[in-house]
Write a protein that holds these residues in place. Structure first.
Motif, PDB file in Angstrom:
ATOM      1  N   HIS A 297      -0.758   9.739  22.063  1.00  0.00           N
ATOM      2  CA  HIS A 297      -1.355   8.498  22.535  1.00  0.00           C
ATOM      3  C   HIS A 297      -0.720   7.255  21.905  1.00  0.00           C
ATOM      4  O   HIS A 297      -1.158   6.136  22.174  1.00  0.00           O
ATOM      5  N   GLY A 298       0.306   7.443  21.077  1.00  0.00           N
ATOM      6  CA  GLY A 298       0.987   6.302  20.470  1.00  0.00           C
ATOM      7  C   GLY A 298       0.071   5.474  19.598  1.00  0.00           C
ATOM      8  O   GLY A 298       0.124   4.244  19.612  1.00  0.00           O
ATOM      9  N   SER A 299      -0.768   6.148  18.824  1.00  0.00           N
ATOM     10  CA  SER A 299      -1.723   5.466  17.960  1.00  0.00           C
ATOM     11  C   SER A 299      -1.196   5.459  16.524  1.00  0.00           C
ATOM     12  O   SER A 299      -1.088   6.509  15.902  1.00  0.00           O
ATOM     13  N   TYR A 300      -0.866   4.288  16.011  1.00  0.00           N
ATOM     14  CA  TYR A 300      -0.326   4.190  14.652  1.00  0.00           C
ATOM     15  C   TYR A 300      -0.609   2.814  14.058  1.00  0.00           C
ATOM     16  O   TYR A 300      -0.980   1.866  14.761  1.00  0.00           O
ATOM     17  N   LYS A 301      -0.416   2.734  12.746  1.00  0.00           N
ATOM     18  CA  LYS A 301      -0.567   1.476  12.022  1.00  0.00           C
ATOM     19  C   LYS A 301       0.680   1.221  11.187  1.00  0.00           C
ATOM     20  O   LYS A 301       1.292   2.163  10.665  1.00  0.00           O
ATOM     21  N   LEU A 302       1.028  -0.039  11.062  1.00  0.00           N
ATOM     22  CA  LEU A 302       2.104  -0.459  10.153  1.00  0.00           C
ATOM     23  C   LEU A 302       1.480  -1.408   9.142  1.00  0.00           C
ATOM     24  O   LEU A 302       0.802  -2.361   9.516  1.00  0.00           O
ATOM     25  N   VAL A 303       1.700  -1.130   7.860  1.00  0.00           N
ATOM     26  CA  VAL A 303       1.065  -1.902   6.788  1.00  0.00           C
ATOM     27  C   VAL A 303       2.125  -2.638   5.985  1.00  0.00           C
ATOM     28  O   VAL A 303       3.107  -2.032   5.544  1.00  0.00           O
ATOM     29  N   LEU A 304       1.918  -3.939   5.782  1.00  0.00           N
ATOM     30  CA  LEU A 304       2.795  -4.755   4.952  1.00  0.00           C
ATOM     31  C   LEU A 304       2.019  -5.202   3.717  1.00  0.00           C
ATOM     32  O   LEU A 304       0.955  -5.810   3.843  1.00  0.00           O
ATOM     33  N   VAL A 305       2.543  -4.891   2.524  1.00  0.00           N
ATOM     34  CA  VAL A 305       1.927  -5.339   1.273  1.00  0.00           C
ATOM     35  C   VAL A 305       2.795  -6.447   0.691  1.00  0.00           C
ATOM     36  O   VAL A 305       4.011  -6.274   0.541  1.00  0.00           O
ATOM     37  N   SER A 306       2.166  -7.575   0.367  1.00  0.00           N
ATOM     38  CA  SER A 306       2.914  -8.742  -0.118  1.00  0.00           C
ATOM     39  C   SER A 306       2.269  -9.327  -1.362  1.00  0.00           C
ATOM     40  O   SER A 306       1.152  -8.957  -1.737  1.00  0.00           O
ATOM     41  N   GLY A 307       2.999 -10.262  -1.987  1.00  0.00           N
ATOM     42  CA  GLY A 307       2.454 -11.003  -3.125  1.00  0.00           C
ATOM     43  C   GLY A 307       3.199 -10.759  -4.412  1.00  0.00           C
ATOM     44  O   GLY A 307       4.273 -10.156  -4.446  1.00  0.00           O
ATOM     45  N   ASP A 308       2.624 -11.247  -5.496  1.00  0.00           N
ATOM     46  CA  ASP A 308       3.133 -11.055  -6.848  1.00  0.00           C
ATOM     47  C   ASP A 308       1.959 -10.645  -7.723  1.00  0.00           C
ATOM     48  O   ASP A 308       0.901 -11.283  -7.689  1.00  0.00           O
ATOM     49  N   LEU A 309       2.146  -9.572  -8.482  1.00  0.00           N
ATOM     50  CA  LEU A 309       1.063  -9.119  -9.345  1.00  0.00           C
ATOM     51  C   LEU A 309       0.540 -10.244 -10.216  1.00  0.00           C
ATOM     52  O   LEU A 309       1.340 -11.014 -10.771  1.00  0.00           O
ATOM     53  N   PRO A 310      -0.776 -10.405 -10.330  1.00  0.00           N
ATOM     54  CA  PRO A 310      -1.823  -9.534  -9.797  1.00  0.00           C
ATOM     55  C   PRO A 310      -2.395 -10.003  -8.442  1.00  0.00           C
ATOM     56  O   PRO A 310      -3.450  -9.525  -8.036  1.00  0.00           O
ATOM     57  N   LYS A 311      -1.725 -10.920  -7.783  1.00  0.00           N
ATOM     58  CA  LYS A 311      -2.222 -11.432  -6.506  1.00  0.00           C
ATOM     59  C   LYS A 311      -1.518 -10.715  -5.361  1.00  0.00           C
ATOM     60  O   LYS A 311      -0.398 -11.069  -4.976  1.00  0.00           O
ATOM     61  N   LEU A 312      -2.176  -9.684  -4.826  1.00  0.00           N
ATOM     62  CA  LEU A 312      -1.607  -8.880  -3.752  1.00  0.00           C
ATOM     63  C   LEU A 312      -2.473  -8.987  -2.498  1.00  0.00           C
ATOM     64  O   LEU A 312      -3.682  -9.217  -2.572  1.00  0.00           O
ATOM     65  N   SER A 313      -1.823  -8.818  -1.348  1.00  0.00           N
ATOM     66  CA  SER A 313      -2.545  -8.822  -0.077  1.00  0.00           C
ATOM     67  C   SER A 313      -1.846  -7.864   0.880  1.00  0.00           C
ATOM     68  O   SER A 313      -0.719  -7.428   0.627  1.00  0.00           O
ATOM     69  N   PHE A 314      -2.526  -7.524   1.978  1.00  0.00           N
ATOM     70  CA  PHE A 314      -1.896  -6.665   2.971  1.00  0.00           C
ATOM     71  C   PHE A 314      -2.268  -7.111   4.373  1.00  0.00           C
ATOM     72  O   PHE A 314      -3.302  -7.755   4.598  1.00  0.00           O
ATOM     73  N   LYS A 315      -1.395  -6.781   5.302  1.00  0.00           N
ATOM     74  CA  LYS A 315      -1.585  -7.108   6.710  1.00  0.00           C
ATOM     75  C   LYS A 315      -1.263  -5.857   7.516  1.00  0.00           C
ATOM     76  O   LYS A 315      -0.318  -5.133   7.197  1.00  0.00           O
ATOM     77  N   VAL A 316      -2.038  -5.591   8.579  1.00  0.00           N
ATOM     78  CA  VAL A 316      -1.912  -4.356   9.348  1.00  0.00           C
ATOM     79  C   VAL A 316      -1.624  -4.649  10.813  1.00  0.00           C
ATOM     80  O   VAL A 316      -2.279  -5.506  11.422  1.00  0.00           O
ATOM     81  N   TYR A 317      -0.617  -3.930  11.362  1.00  0.00           N
ATOM     82  CA  TYR A 317      -0.394  -3.942  12.803  1.00  0.00           C
ATOM     83  C   TYR A 317      -1.053  -2.700  13.383  1.00  0.00           C
ATOM     84  O   TYR A 317      -0.828  -1.584  12.904  1.00  0.00           O
ATOM     85  N   ASN A 318      -1.881  -2.893  14.424  1.00  0.00           N
ATOM     86  CA  ASN A 318      -2.571  -1.791  15.082  1.00  0.00           C
ATOM     87  C   ASN A 318      -1.999  -1.623  16.483  1.00  0.00           C
ATOM     88  O   ASN A 318      -2.056  -2.537  17.302  1.00  0.00           O
ATOM     89  N   SER A 319      -1.426  -0.445  16.765  1.00  0.00           N
ATOM     90  CA  SER A 319      -0.775  -0.226  18.061  1.00  0.00           C
ATOM     91  C   SER A 319      -1.782  -0.215  19.214  1.00  0.00           C
ATOM     92  O   SER A 319      -1.413  -0.485  20.358  1.00  0.00           O
ATOM     93  N   ILE A 320      -3.039   0.112  18.934  1.00  0.00           N
ATOM     94  CA  ILE A 320      -4.055   0.159  19.985  1.00  0.00           C
ATOM     95  C   ILE A 320      -4.318  -1.244  20.542  1.00  0.00           C
ATOM     96  O   ILE A 320      -4.403  -1.449  21.754  1.00  0.00           O
TER      97      ILE A 320
END
Length: 399
Positions: free
Chosen positions: A163-186
């Motif tokens: 069904h082509g269901s997947y996620k791509l996760v990007l982790v960014s920042g500089d320790l200790p300030k980290l964040s993430f962003k997610v691409y959802n194929s759905i």
């Protein structure tokens, strides 16, 4: 007894005289779906019926029901515009048709950065992402994303190949300030950026200066820097695990420390350093059977050792679970090798490369065997690879 034996003999004869052509479509698809992927491409040359079946959606659905396939390792070398894989089932190298979308001007020299299921994700020079099935060549360009802060890790998780269901996760920042962003194929879009807080139970906080480069003299009198210089294909390398319903992304900092980002709880932890900062070693993280492991190549007492470690969260210590025989690892001493590794089920594929030596080793946890792979040669040209990504060769994997 004679009657019984005669019945058995007659039944066996009928089975032997039968053929696959006598099976109905549904049963035939289920039988042929178990063939190795490299064999599936030759089905169309058998007969018209099989060709029609191989192109059908129902056959792809049958293939998707196969629990797992022996992994292929997508190799990365200096020429990014070709696709070379190592087939672990047949222990052979293969050249695939490079996806046409990746040959367009703005996507040329795109680097493979993540893989999951039957898909591989590429990143082009402008920061765009393309998800591809290397087996079929089908591709999909993801919507543009604001890179935001400094990118640290890229991870991928495929939930359903068919069904082509997947996620791509990007982790960014500089320790200790980290964040993430997610691409959802759905939904075919990037979700809102989420900040990560430090885990309250994290007792291994590093100093602010821990990630700064430090120079020191090795035992051989060479100047060594603690800040790792990774190959471009492994610059954002990470592993994704799903355990007890929690999604966790692991990656290495520039100083070689392991960071665990729990996406479900929206927090991160720092693991204790495996070796002292003033040590000569090369390190990489892998995922095997749903858990994160660390592979380390180190030098000590004029010898080299290649070992695999597992972290115990209860004791907060690293435990060795495998080691290459000294007779094999000794040749790596003083070669200034960089290791780039990838896990696949019960196996770990290891690329060892430097100006002096290039070698590929496959380790199997079940048999405890370390096997050095044969040299790859294409059209008489000997190829040397920097790293690899693991994926399952699935014709049904959609982007």
């Amino acid at each position: 007894m004679e009657i019984g034996n005669g019945c058995i003999s007659k039944k066996r004869k009928l089975v032997e005289e039968g053929s696959l052509d006598e099976l109905n479509e549904d049963l035939l698809e289920r039988v042929l779906s178990w063939l190795p992927t490299s064999t599936l491409f030759r089905l169309g040359s058998v007969c018209k019926r099989w060709k029609s079946m191989a192109d059908s959606q129902s056959f792809k659905l049958a293939c998707s029901r196969i629990p797992s396939r022996d992994p292929w390792f997508y190799m990365v070398d200096a020429d990014l515009n070709r696709s070379i894989v190592f087939d672990s089932a047949k222990s052979s190298w293969k050249r695939l048709n490079h996806p046409s979308l990746l040959l367009r001007d703005h996507n040329r020299d795109s680097i493979p950065v993540a893989a999951s299921g039957g898909l591989v994700c590429f990143r082009n020079m402008s920061g765009g992402y393309i998800v591809c099935n290397p087996v079929t060549g089908s591709c999909r360009e993801l919507p543009p994303v604001d890179p935001g802060q400094s990118l640290l890790a890229i991870a991928m998780n495929a939930y359903s190949n068919y069904h082509g269901s997947y996620k791509l996760v990007l982790v960014s920042g500089d320790l200790p300030k980290l964040s993430f962003k997610v691409y959802n194929s759905i939904t075919d879009c990037w979700e809102e950026e989420i900040m990560l807080r430090r885990n309250a139970d994290d007792c291994t906080k590093s100093n602010d200066n821990d990630e700064d480069a430090v120079y020191f003299l090795s035992t051989a009198g060479n100047v060594v820097v603690t800040n790792m210089q990774r190959s471009p294909s492994k610059q954002y390398s990470s592993v994704f695990t799903l355990k007890d319903g929690e999604e966790i992304v692991y990656f290495l900092t520039s100083s070689g420390r392991v960071i665990a980002c729990n996406l479900t709880r929206k927090c991160f932890s720092e693991y204790p350093r495996l070796l002292p900062v003033f040590s000569e070693y090369s390190i990489d993280v892998v995922e095997c059977k749903g858990e994160m492991l660390v592979v380390v190549l180190s030098e000590f007492f004029e010898s080299a050792s290649l070992r695999v470690w597992r972290y115990d969260p209860k004791t907060k210590t690293w435990n060795q679970i495998a080691a290459m025989p000294p007779a094999m690892s000794h040749e790596f001493y003083d070669k200034k090798l960089d290791i780039n590794c990838v896990g696949a089920g019960d196996q770990v594929f290891i690329c060892l490369s430097s100006a002096e030596l290039c070698s590929y080793v496959l380790y199997d946890f079940v048999t405890n065997r370390w096997v050095e792979l044969p040299e790859c040669s294409v059209n008489g040209e000997s190829l040397e690879f920097m790293s690899a990504l693991s994926f399952e060769p699935r014709i049904e994997a959609s982007v």
